[in-house]
Design a protein around this motif. Structure first.
Motif, PDB file in Angstrom:
ATOM      1  N   GLN A 128      15.720  -3.127   1.338  1.00 14.54           N
ATOM      2  CA  GLN A 128      14.796  -2.429   0.385  1.00 14.54           C
ATOM      3  C   GLN A 128      14.434  -1.104   1.115  1.00 14.54           C
ATOM      4  OE1 GLN A 128      11.393  -4.761  -0.218  1.00 14.54           O
ATOM      5  NE2 GLN A 128       9.892  -2.973  -0.136  1.00 14.54           N
ATOM      6  N   VAL A 129      14.425  -0.903   2.283  1.00 10.70           N
ATOM      7  CA  VAL A 129      14.001   0.224   3.010  1.00 10.70           C
ATOM      8  C   VAL A 129      15.315   1.285   2.793  1.00 10.70           C
ATOM      9  CG1 VAL A 129      13.385   1.552   5.265  1.00 10.70           C
ATOM     10  CG2 VAL A 129      12.346  -0.432   4.683  1.00 10.70           C
ATOM     11  N   GLU A 130      16.304   0.812   3.115  1.00 11.91           N
ATOM     12  CA  GLU A 130      17.515   1.480   3.086  1.00 11.91           C
ATOM     13  C   GLU A 130      17.692   1.957   1.437  1.00 11.91           C
ATOM     14  OE1 GLU A 130      22.491   1.104   2.760  1.00 11.91           O
ATOM     15  OE2 GLU A 130      21.559  -0.594   2.692  1.00 11.91           O
ATOM     16  N   GLU A 131      17.491   1.207   0.341  1.00 12.04           N
ATOM     17  CA  GLU A 131      17.485   1.599  -0.920  1.00 12.04           C
ATOM     18  C   GLU A 131      16.396   2.811  -1.318  1.00 12.04           C
ATOM     19  OE1 GLU A 131      16.897  -1.934  -3.189  1.00 12.04           O
ATOM     20  OE2 GLU A 131      19.027  -2.443  -2.878  1.00 12.04           O
ATOM     21  N   THR A 189       0.845  -1.420  -0.149  1.00 16.30           N
ATOM     22  CA  THR A 189       0.021   0.092   0.105  1.00 16.30           C
ATOM     23  C   THR A 189       0.862   1.204   0.054  1.00 16.30           C
ATOM     24  OG1 THR A 189      -0.102  -0.174   2.519  1.00 16.30           O
ATOM     25  CG2 THR A 189      -1.821  -1.029   1.337  1.00 16.30           C
ATOM     26  N   GLY A 190       2.200   1.010  -0.077  1.00 17.64           N
ATOM     27  CA  GLY A 190       3.115   2.364   0.045  1.00 17.64           C
ATOM     28  C   GLY A 190       3.502   2.679   1.418  1.00 17.64           C
ATOM     29  N   LYS A 191       3.289   1.864   2.453  1.00 19.94           N
ATOM     30  CA  LYS A 191       3.541   2.365   3.797  1.00 19.94           C
ATOM     31  C   LYS A 191       4.952   2.661   4.011  1.00 19.94           C
ATOM     32  CE  LYS A 191       3.727  -2.382   5.329  1.00 19.94           C
ATOM     33  NZ  LYS A 191       5.175  -2.558   5.543  1.00 19.94           N
ATOM     34  N   THR A 192       5.965   1.954   3.291  1.00 20.59           N
ATOM     35  CA  THR A 192       7.358   2.311   3.326  1.00 20.59           C
ATOM     36  C   THR A 192       7.732   3.806   3.142  1.00 20.59           C
ATOM     37  OG1 THR A 192       7.969   0.171   2.766  1.00 20.59           O
ATOM     38  CG2 THR A 192       9.982   1.645   2.834  1.00 20.59           C
ATOM     39  N   ALA A 193       7.193   4.285   1.822  1.00 21.43           N
ATOM     40  CA  ALA A 193       7.290   5.632   1.695  1.00 21.43           C
ATOM     41  C   ALA A 193       6.636   6.639   2.542  1.00 21.43           C
ATOM     42  CB  ALA A 193       6.910   5.864   0.113  1.00 21.43           C
ATOM     43  N   ALA A 194       5.439   6.173   3.089  1.00 18.38           N
ATOM     44  CA  ALA A 194       4.848   6.779   3.599  1.00 18.38           C
ATOM     45  C   ALA A 194       5.574   7.389   5.166  1.00 18.38           C
ATOM     46  CB  ALA A 194       3.390   6.126   4.460  1.00 18.38           C
ATOM     47  N   TYR A 195       6.129   6.401   5.817  1.00 17.24           N
ATOM     48  CA  TYR A 195       6.926   6.598   7.043  1.00 17.24           C
ATOM     49  C   TYR A 195       8.238   7.252   6.750  1.00 17.24           C
ATOM     50  CZ  TYR A 195       9.318   2.007   7.003  1.00 17.24           C
ATOM     51  OH  TYR A 195      10.074   1.031   6.458  1.00 17.24           O
TER      52      TYR A 195
END
Length: 532
Positions: free
Chosen positions: A84-87, A49-55
């Motif tokens: 993945q989050v780091e990238e 749902t795009g939560k990584t970019a959200a936070y």
């Protein structure tokens, strides 16, 4: 809503442009609206749902806006997700002076310690490695002002609750930081963590879109366990998907399935938690780049795989947890795209189906796999040599504190859950790990495909379950003593007789002098007790 409608820092806006982000998803919009006043958040949102970019956007905005620089800590359950989050963070901060780095087990400490010395503003890591670094005085969390716990429910499933609490005691108290918890489900553990370590957290709940109906073409195929591989080969060769993830429930199954596909001229790789970290990252990179089109994976190992154009998902094993069904097939419906999902349902895992259909609130379109969908399996009857993976952990640990590679004996186990005849171990394996001079199982069934398909499609749920039991029950009983090459409980009659004999022997042993038992070897005591 567009990202530019928010009053975001110019450097962050450049990062968003570089990442190709223009329109906010629901979770991104709500997190940005609420987080800018410094409130703690408790967010329920599904994967994809795009939560990584959200936070990331929320904390980067705060870090660039504040004069007093505080660090951010993002805790994730797996190594792949950390990378993945780091990238993603690197792209979003590319126009600023902020730095990010990921910390996880399975690799050496040197590069991670060197990164800390150079300075890291956004720390991304798994709990085990973070604690290792802190206890070794190589990392300090005393200046952390923003904390994100991603996939909190998965953290608890993997047993990280004590580690999370330990880390949260190393950071500034809740009044001096902003805390965000993201979870796909609102279980009691996550709620307890939110209550204990946040300040009046505001709850955001993103309704799970019905991707299982509107965006994914689903098909449940009833097939015996002996013919799963033939069905898999037939689907892959007939449809030739541009990219596919094949899900298995255990690490051993992943390796066996991948090797059997190779023997059938289908190039496939497998990814599990026990693979060396460098190899796992290389496989993920090749899969995302399209160099690998077929990937066999467990649920946990696949958490870090984020591919927008995935054409197909195949559930070789029906997932044990209902939520994982949605997580698996949802990978084919990213960014509004459609996809196809096949699910194999055999006599061994059919009883996982009720919970799945209740969870998704629908009956999955199904029929009996018919012969035209299958192709001959060149690996039939062949034993597959696999590594000694510890399936009791089921890939459930992501940090260095749970690195079990040192505990491996180095000896290979010959596991053959996915084809051939189960039994004892064989010697004289070739270099490729295949034993070809083994008697083939020869299990063949002649489905009256069209008739049975019509029967199942018109059945109620209870009728279907009765059909499965009648269809597979006899065969399953005949295999009861050697299912998957493992011993199964004997019949009630033999078990009762054996129990009576054991009791009689035990009573007899009580009459013997204690000195006699004391002088017996352990093996002799066992033999005496069991009357052998």
């Amino acid at each position: 809503m567009n990202f530019k409608e928010f009053n975001l820092n110019e450097q962050l806006l450049k990062g968003l442009d570089a990442a190709g982000y223009t329109t906010c998803t629901d979770v991104q919009e709500q997190v940005l609206k609420i987080s800018q006043d410094g409130s703690d958040l408790y967010v329920q949102s599904q994967t994809g749902t795009g939560k990584t970019a959200a936070y990331l956007v929320a904390i980067i905005q705060e870090m660039l806006s504040k004069e007093t620089q505080k660090k951010a800590l993002v805790m994730v359950p797996t190594r792949e997700l950390a990378v993945q989050v780091e990238e993603e963070a690197k792209v979003l901060i590319s126009a600023s002076d902020l730095k990010t780095f990921s910390f996880y087990g399975g690799v050496g400490y040197e590069k991670q310690i060197a990164a800390v010395k150079k300075g890291v503003d956004i720390i991304v890591g798994t709990p085990g490695r973070l604690i290792d670094l802190c206890e070794g005085n190589n990392l300090s969390l005393s200046d952390v002002g923003y904390i994100v716990v991603d996939e909190a429910d998965r953290m608890f499933d993997m047993g990280f609750y004590p580690e999370l609490r330990k880390i949260l005691k190393l950071v500034p108290k809740s009044e001096e930081r902003q805390t965000m918890l993201f979870s796909a489900t609102l279980n009691s553990y996550v709620k307890n963590l939110a209550w204990e370590y946040t300040r009046d957290a505001k709850e955001i709940e993103i309704a799970c879109e019905n991707i299982t109906v509107s965006e994914i073409q689903q098909e449940l195929l009833h097939v015996s366990s002996d013919e799963k591989m033939k069905l898999l080969i037939g689907i892959l060769k007939n449809e030739n998907p541009s990219s596919v993830i094949i899900f298995c429930n255990t690490k051993r199954s992943c390796e066996v399935v991948a090797k059997r596909l190779e023997m059938n001229d289908l190039k496939a790789s497998f990814i599990i938690g026990d693979l060396p970290q460098s190899k796992r990252l290389a496989i993920l990179k090749d899969f995302k780049a399209g160099n690998i089109t077929m990937l066999v994976a467990t649920d946990v190992a696949a958490r870090g795989i984020d591919v927008d154009d995935l054409a197909m998902v195949i559930n070789y094993d029906l997932p044990n947890e209902a939520e994982n069904y949605v997580h698996r097939i949802g990978r084919t419906a990213r960014a509004g795209k459609s996809g196809k999902a096949y699910t194999f349902c055999s006599e061994q895992d059919v009883y996982n189906l009720p919970a799945i259909e209740r969870y998704i609130e629908m009956q999955i379109p199904s029929h009996v796999a018919y012969p035209e969908q299958m192709m001959d399996d060149k690996s039939a009857g062949v034993y597959i040599k696999t590594e000694n993976w510890h399936d009791d952990y089921d890939d459930n640990r992501g940090g260095s504190r749970y690195d079990r590679s040192k505990g491996h004996s180095g000896k290979a186990r010959y596991s053959d859950r996915n084809g051939g005849k189960s039994g004892g171990y064989k010697k004289d394996f070739g270099k490729d790990g295949y034993k070809k001079d083994f008697k083939k199982s020869g299990c063949k069934k002649d489905y009256k495909a069209k008739e049975e398909m019509q029967k199942i499609e018109g059945m109620s749920f209870d009728q279907r379950m009765k059909f499965y039991k009648e269809k597979y029950g006899t065969e399953q009983k005949s295999k009861a003593s050697t299912v998957n090459g493992r011993y199964s409980k004997p019949s009630n009659k033999s078990y009762t007789n054996k129990k009576k004999n054991n009791v009689a022997v035990a009573k007899q042993n009580k009459t013997q002098p204690k000195k006699g038992l004391k002088n017996m070897s352990f093996l002799d005591k066992v033999k005496a007790f069991f009357g052998r």
